[in-house]
Design an enzyme around this catalytic site. Structure first.
Site, PDB file in Angstrom:
ATOM      1  N   SER A   1      59.769   3.108  53.387  1.00  0.00           N
ATOM      2  CA  SER A   1      59.451   3.798  52.139  1.00  0.00           C
ATOM      3  C   SER A   1      57.950   3.930  51.970  1.00  0.00           C
ATOM      4  O   SER A   1      57.182   3.060  52.416  1.00  0.00           O
ATOM      5  CB  SER A   1      60.022   3.022  50.949  1.00  0.00           C
ATOM      6  OG  SER A   1      59.585   3.582  49.721  1.00  0.00           O
TER       7      SER A   1
ATOM      8  N   TYR B   1      61.603  -4.400  46.213  1.00  0.00           N
ATOM      9  CA  TYR B   1      62.010  -3.324  47.126  1.00  0.00           C
ATOM     10  C   TYR B   1      60.908  -3.045  48.140  1.00  0.00           C
ATOM     11  O   TYR B   1      61.155  -2.965  49.350  1.00  0.00           O
ATOM     12  CB  TYR B   1      62.324  -2.061  46.322  1.00  0.00           C
ATOM     13  CG  TYR B   1      62.632  -0.843  47.176  1.00  0.00           C
ATOM     14  CD1 TYR B   1      63.899  -0.674  47.731  1.00  0.00           C
ATOM     15  CD2 TYR B   1      61.666   0.124  47.420  1.00  0.00           C
ATOM     16  CE1 TYR B   1      64.196   0.438  48.506  1.00  0.00           C
ATOM     17  CE2 TYR B   1      61.947   1.240  48.191  1.00  0.00           C
ATOM     18  CZ  TYR B   1      63.212   1.395  48.739  1.00  0.00           C
ATOM     19  OH  TYR B   1      63.495   2.486  49.516  1.00  0.00           O
TER      20      TYR B   1
END
Length: 266
Positions: free
Chosen positions: A158, A171
């Protein structure tokens, strides 16, 4: 690492056309929707037979398989929950019922969670890391004897690992772990001709971002990219398609930014 290796000459693989991945088998985790679905469709279009993994949404997984087959490709669905004990073994048992080896492994499945550090309970943290970091680690470990020499491992990371993003603390940390794993495995598996790379999407318009239904919010997200638009799942899938192909044979240990130039001006 298992000492058992096989090559692209292994028989009983289903060829689907004359694309760059013809005769090869791929497994994409979290492939029933969003980025995973787009990746599955792209790999199938390139000729691979695709294992469409899902955790709970059987209807969406069957729709992905049906879309691949309607386009002339080959696919099969397999269900296993990730982030629980024995998940990697269960996934490969399900896979083995359909195929005798794998050429392209895409670790796409992931979950988010509470973001700001004071909001993250220990159980939330454990769950995010179990799905996003631990599961890919052991899926790769248990899959090495099935992964053919010259194969591909592609981990979806990400863009939030590149900038401080307090709203996605756990995350982002879990995806950072995946990036280090990618680098390490590229060194470890190079002797088998296996490439290991990561792809880091930016903001992508999928059904897990319902807030994009607000035009103002979507316009704000579009402003992150130098192209002034929100990314689409296909933008990421096309990068994965390249990394899965022979054209990427000399690329390994890399984290490819697929964010549309997000944050370049920061």
């Amino acid at each position: 690492m298992s000492s058992t290796t096989t090559s692209h000459t292994t028989t009983n693989r289903t060829a689907t056309g004359n694309g760059p991945l013809s005769g090869r088998t791929a497994l994409v985790t979290g492939a029933s929707r969003g980025i995973g679905r787009a990746i599955a469709l792209r790999l199938a279009a390139d000729g691979a037979r695709v294992g469409v993994h899902y955790a709970s949404n059987e209807t969406a997984a069957k729709e992905t398989v049906a879309a691949i087959e309607a386009a002339g490709g080959s696919a099969f669905a397999l269900r296993t929950e990730l982030g629980v004990p024995g998940d990697a073994e269960a996934l490969w048992r399900a896979f083995d019922a359909h195929a005798d080896g794998v050429d392209v492994l895409v670790n796409n499945a992931g979950i988010a969670g509470p973001g700001l550090i004071h909001e993250v309970a220990e159980a939330d943290y454990d769950r995010v890391f179990a799905v996003n970091a631990k599961a890919p680690f052991f899926i790769i470990q248990k899959g090495l004897e099935r992964l053919r020499d010259g194969g591909r491992i592609i981990n979806i990371s990400s863009g939030v690992t590149k900038v401080a993003f307090p709203g996605m603390t756990s995350y982002a940390a879990s995806k950072g772990a995946v990036e280090v794993l990618t680098l390490t495995l590229a060194q470890t598996l190079g002797s088998r001709g296996i490439t290991v790379n990561a792809v880091s999407p930016g903001t992508i318009e999928t059904d897990i971002h319902p807030w994009m239904a607000d035009p103002a919010a979507k316009a704000h997200a579009a402003g992150f990219s130098v192209f002034d638009r929100v990314g689409q799942p296909e933008d990421v899938a096309d990068v994965v398609g390249f990394l899965a192909s022979d054209a990427a044979r000399w690329v390994t240990g890399q984290n490819i930014d697929a964010s549309g130039g997000s944050g370049l001006g920061l």
